[in-house]
Design a protein around this motif. Sequence first.
Motif, PDB file in Angstrom:
ATOM      1  N   ILE A   1       6.824 -12.030   6.634  1.00  0.00           N
ATOM      2  CA  ILE A   1       6.378 -11.429   5.526  1.00  0.00           C
ATOM      3  C   ILE A   1       6.851  -9.987   5.250  1.00  0.00           C
ATOM      4  CG2 ILE A   1       3.995 -10.769   4.180  1.00  0.00           C
ATOM      5  CD1 ILE A   1       3.942 -13.697   6.397  1.00  0.00           C
ATOM      6  N   VAL A   2       7.648  -9.905   4.184  1.00  0.00           N
ATOM      7  CA  VAL A   2       7.943  -8.103   3.900  1.00  0.00           C
ATOM      8  C   VAL A   2       7.215  -7.405   2.903  1.00  0.00           C
ATOM      9  CG1 VAL A   2       9.965  -7.141   3.174  1.00  0.00           C
ATOM     10  CG2 VAL A   2      10.390  -9.105   4.546  1.00  0.00           C
ATOM     11  N   LEU A   3       6.459  -6.507   3.261  1.00  0.00           N
ATOM     12  CA  LEU A   3       5.994  -5.516   2.128  1.00  0.00           C
ATOM     13  C   LEU A   3       6.710  -4.538   1.776  1.00  0.00           C
ATOM     14  CD1 LEU A   3       2.723  -5.359   4.957  1.00  0.00           C
ATOM     15  CD2 LEU A   3       2.950  -6.838   2.875  1.00  0.00           C
ATOM     16  N   GLN A   4       7.223  -4.587   0.500  1.00  0.00           N
ATOM     17  CA  GLN A   4       8.093  -3.550  -0.002  1.00  0.00           C
ATOM     18  C   GLN A   4       7.300  -2.868  -0.998  1.00  0.00           C
ATOM     19  OE1 GLN A   4      11.629  -5.599  -1.870  1.00  0.00           O
ATOM     20  NE2 GLN A   4      11.575  -3.985  -3.331  1.00  0.00           N
ATOM     21  N   PHE A   5       7.651  -1.459  -0.786  1.00  0.00           N
ATOM     22  CA  PHE A   5       6.648  -0.501  -1.875  1.00  0.00           C
ATOM     23  C   PHE A   5       7.335   0.855  -1.680  1.00  0.00           C
ATOM     24  CE2 PHE A   5       4.426  -0.877   2.121  1.00  0.00           C
ATOM     25  CZ  PHE A   5       4.315   0.500   2.526  1.00  0.00           C
ATOM     26  N   PRO A   6       7.116   1.400  -3.016  1.00  0.00           N
ATOM     27  CA  PRO A   6       7.744   3.046  -2.929  1.00  0.00           C
ATOM     28  C   PRO A   6       6.378   3.553  -2.094  1.00  0.00           C
ATOM     29  CG  PRO A   6       6.663   2.500  -4.918  1.00  0.00           C
ATOM     30  CD  PRO A   6       6.639   1.130  -4.137  1.00  0.00           C
ATOM     31  N   PHE A   7       6.766   4.802  -1.343  1.00  0.00           N
ATOM     32  CA  PHE A   7       5.799   5.520  -0.521  1.00  0.00           C
ATOM     33  C   PHE A   7       5.213   6.436  -1.328  1.00  0.00           C
ATOM     34  CE2 PHE A   7       5.572   7.914   3.668  1.00  0.00           C
ATOM     35  CZ  PHE A   7       4.664   7.176   4.270  1.00  0.00           C
ATOM     36  N   TYR A   8       3.693   6.383  -1.536  1.00  0.00           N
ATOM     37  CA  TYR A   8       2.748   7.182  -2.397  1.00  0.00           C
ATOM     38  C   TYR A   8       1.843   7.835  -1.326  1.00  0.00           C
ATOM     39  CZ  TYR A   8       4.609   4.996  -6.877  1.00  0.00           C
ATOM     40  OH  TYR A   8       5.391   4.496  -7.947  1.00  0.00           O
ATOM     41  N   TRP A   9       2.130   8.913  -1.684  1.00  0.00           N
ATOM     42  CA  TRP A   9       1.004   9.982  -0.722  1.00  0.00           C
ATOM     43  C   TRP A   9       1.063   9.653   0.601  1.00  0.00           C
ATOM     44  CZ3 TRP A   9       0.577  14.698  -1.887  1.00  0.00           C
ATOM     45  CH2 TRP A   9       0.502  14.998  -3.234  1.00  0.00           C
ATOM     46  N   TYR A  10       2.183   9.111   1.351  1.00  0.00           N
ATOM     47  CA  TYR A  10       2.200   8.831   2.780  1.00  0.00           C
ATOM     48  C   TYR A  10       1.703   7.666   2.897  1.00  0.00           C
ATOM     49  CZ  TYR A  10       3.705  13.743   2.561  1.00  0.00           C
ATOM     50  OH  TYR A  10       4.599  14.818   2.442  1.00  0.00           O
ATOM     51  N   SER A  11       1.764   6.679   2.095  1.00  0.00           N
ATOM     52  CA  SER A  11       1.045   5.390   2.377  1.00  0.00           C
ATOM     53  C   SER A  11       1.670   4.450   1.126  1.00  0.00           C
ATOM     54  CB  SER A  11      -0.613   5.628   1.999  1.00  0.00           C
ATOM     55  OG  SER A  11      -1.228   4.259   2.340  1.00  0.00           O
ATOM     56  N   CYS A  12       0.665   3.085   0.957  1.00  0.00           N
ATOM     57  CA  CYS A  12       1.249   2.212   0.139  1.00  0.00           C
ATOM     58  C   CYS A  12       0.573   2.298  -1.225  1.00  0.00           C
ATOM     59  CB  CYS A  12       1.084   0.914   0.651  1.00  0.00           C
ATOM     60  SG  CYS A  12      -0.791   0.598   1.121  1.00  0.00           S
ATOM     61  N   PRO A  13       1.153   1.738  -2.226  1.00  0.00           N
ATOM     62  CA  PRO A  13       0.317   1.929  -3.674  1.00  0.00           C
ATOM     63  C   PRO A  13      -0.883   1.174  -3.521  1.00  0.00           C
ATOM     64  CG  PRO A  13       2.691   1.467  -3.886  1.00  0.00           C
ATOM     65  CD  PRO A  13       2.446   1.266  -2.216  1.00  0.00           C
ATOM     66  N   PRO A  14      -1.924   1.540  -4.252  1.00  0.00           N
ATOM     67  CA  PRO A  14      -3.303   1.154  -4.103  1.00  0.00           C
ATOM     68  C   PRO A  14      -3.582  -0.448  -4.113  1.00  0.00           C
ATOM     69  CG  PRO A  14      -2.990   2.243  -6.131  1.00  0.00           C
ATOM     70  CD  PRO A  14      -1.982   2.636  -5.408  1.00  0.00           C
ATOM     71  N   LEU A  15      -2.821  -1.042  -4.877  1.00  0.00           N
ATOM     72  CA  LEU A  15      -3.056  -2.596  -5.101  1.00  0.00           C
ATOM     73  C   LEU A  15      -2.606  -3.272  -3.612  1.00  0.00           C
ATOM     74  CD1 LEU A  15      -4.136  -4.859  -6.810  1.00  0.00           C
ATOM     75  CD2 LEU A  15      -1.780  -4.963  -7.848  1.00  0.00           C
ATOM     76  N   LEU A  16      -1.755  -2.802  -3.119  1.00  0.00           N
ATOM     77  CA  LEU A  16      -1.385  -3.405  -1.750  1.00  0.00           C
ATOM     78  C   LEU A  16      -2.476  -3.116  -0.635  1.00  0.00           C
ATOM     79  CD1 LEU A  16       0.620  -4.824  -0.110  1.00  0.00           C
ATOM     80  CD2 LEU A  16       1.676  -2.899   0.313  1.00  0.00           C
ATOM     81  N   LYS A  17      -3.076  -1.842  -0.854  1.00  0.00           N
ATOM     82  CA  LYS A  17      -4.263  -1.580  -0.044  1.00  0.00           C
ATOM     83  C   LYS A  17      -5.113  -2.639  -0.271  1.00  0.00           C
ATOM     84  CE  LYS A  17      -6.836   0.552   3.009  1.00  0.00           C
ATOM     85  NZ  LYS A  17      -8.320  -0.043   2.851  1.00  0.00           N
ATOM     86  N   LYS A  18      -5.583  -2.842  -1.546  1.00  0.00           N
ATOM     87  CA  LYS A  18      -6.750  -3.682  -2.001  1.00  0.00           C
ATOM     88  C   LYS A  18      -6.257  -5.117  -1.287  1.00  0.00           C
ATOM     89  CE  LYS A  18      -9.497  -4.992  -5.916  1.00  0.00           C
ATOM     90  NZ  LYS A  18      -9.685  -6.559  -5.777  1.00  0.00           N
ATOM     91  N   TRP A  19      -4.776  -5.647  -1.603  1.00  0.00           N
ATOM     92  CA  TRP A  19      -4.587  -7.178  -1.056  1.00  0.00           C
ATOM     93  C   TRP A  19      -4.953  -7.115   0.362  1.00  0.00           C
ATOM     94  CZ3 TRP A  19      -1.164  -8.427   2.768  1.00  0.00           C
ATOM     95  CH2 TRP A  19      -0.591  -9.762   2.498  1.00  0.00           C
ATOM     96  N   PHE A  20      -4.732  -5.973   1.196  1.00  0.00           N
ATOM     97  CA  PHE A  20      -4.940  -6.187   2.480  1.00  0.00           C
ATOM     98  C   PHE A  20      -6.555  -6.319   2.658  1.00  0.00           C
ATOM     99  CE2 PHE A  20      -1.390  -3.085   3.477  1.00  0.00           C
ATOM    100  CZ  PHE A  20      -0.595  -4.120   4.225  1.00  0.00           C
ATOM    101  N   ASP A  21      -7.511  -5.653   1.980  1.00  0.00           N
ATOM    102  CA  ASP A  21      -8.900  -5.621   2.106  1.00  0.00           C
ATOM    103  C   ASP A  21      -9.404  -7.223   1.564  1.00  0.00           C
ATOM    104  OD1 ASP A  21      -8.453  -3.008   2.695  1.00  0.00           O
ATOM    105  OD2 ASP A  21      -9.406  -2.064   0.805  1.00  0.00           O
ATOM    106  N   ASP A  22      -8.605  -7.764   0.402  1.00  0.00           N
ATOM    107  CA  ASP A  22      -9.071  -8.813  -0.032  1.00  0.00           C
ATOM    108  C   ASP A  22      -8.706 -10.151   0.752  1.00  0.00           C
ATOM    109  OD1 ASP A  22     -10.155  -7.150  -1.923  1.00  0.00           O
ATOM    110  OD2 ASP A  22      -9.362  -8.121  -3.597  1.00  0.00           O
ATOM    111  N   VAL A  23      -7.428 -10.133   1.227  1.00  0.00           N
ATOM    112  CA  VAL A  23      -6.870 -11.377   1.488  1.00  0.00           C
ATOM    113  C   VAL A  23      -6.615 -11.463   2.990  1.00  0.00           C
ATOM    114  CG1 VAL A  23      -4.407 -12.257   1.833  1.00  0.00           C
ATOM    115  CG2 VAL A  23      -5.247 -11.133  -0.301  1.00  0.00           C
ATOM    116  N   LEU A  24      -6.922 -10.506   3.910  1.00  0.00           N
ATOM    117  CA  LEU A  24      -6.877 -10.433   5.384  1.00  0.00           C
ATOM    118  C   LEU A  24      -8.469 -10.669   5.780  1.00  0.00           C
ATOM    119  CD1 LEU A  24      -4.001  -8.023   6.285  1.00  0.00           C
ATOM    120  CD2 LEU A  24      -4.030 -10.406   5.896  1.00  0.00           C
ATOM    121  N   THR A  25      -9.094 -11.919   5.592  1.00  0.00           N
ATOM    122  CA  THR A  25     -10.565 -12.036   5.927  1.00  0.00           C
ATOM    123  C   THR A  25     -10.597 -12.321   7.226  1.00  0.00           C
ATOM    124  OG1 THR A  25     -10.217 -14.105   4.794  1.00  0.00           O
ATOM    125  CG2 THR A  25     -10.844 -12.581   3.362  1.00  0.00           C
TER     126      THR A  25
END
Length: 180
Positions: A60-84
């Motif tokens: 699994i490749v997580l591809q994103f532009p670096f935003y405020w030294y982190s990932c864009p917020p929908l990817l953070k939500k993806w971690f929170d929702d999907v990795l249960t």
Amino acid sequence: MKVLVIVAHPNLSISRGNRQRVIELEKIQAVTIHQLYQEYPHWTINVEKEQQLLLKHDRIVLQFPFYWYSCPPLLKKWFDDVLTYGWAYGKDGDKLKGKEFIVAITSGGAKDAYRAGAYDWFTIDEYLKPIQATITRCQGTFLPSYTLYGIDDLTNAEIRKDAQEYGKYIIATHRHVSII
Ligand SMILES: Cc1cc2nc3c(=O)[nH]c(=O)nc-3n(C[C@H](O)[C@H](O)[C@H](O)COP(=O)(O)O)c2cc1C
């Protein structure tokens, strides 16, 4: 090996780096491209669908532009929702065990800015530690990340070259050293 590339760019129509990377990925048969912001414009993530997608792929490749030294917020939500709990971690939560993960970034900052004492203070790998810990907690293998630095100063030809090299990198075999 089946590779899933999760692209988290809020607006690919104004992108240079990530858009070119997607164009290159479209030529690779082993790759499934999954664009989070297009899939979920209202941010309601289909957890079952995302988990099934993960199960069907080896890397699994997580591809994103670096935003405020982190990932864009929908990817953070993806971690929170999907990795249960019970699926990705915790009791019986071993569904990502042995899967390989690569983080692929584009940054505005230059490579020599990402180090101690320089403009951005830390390396990209240091900034990625929360993602590395998340993947490791889920028993995934965190492979070396892949960054295109200083994108604003690059020509279109340089961005195309990066995308071609990126395409090769994400399907290549990588040696890794586990931190656990
Ligand atoms: C909201 C926002 C935050 C950003 N934060 C950073 C940052 O922390 N570090 C950095 O190097 N670049 C940062 N940038 C620059 C982006 O990383 C850069 O524009 C992006 O990687 C370009 O990729 P693209 O051509 O695919 O859009 C930021 C850009 C935006 C819009």
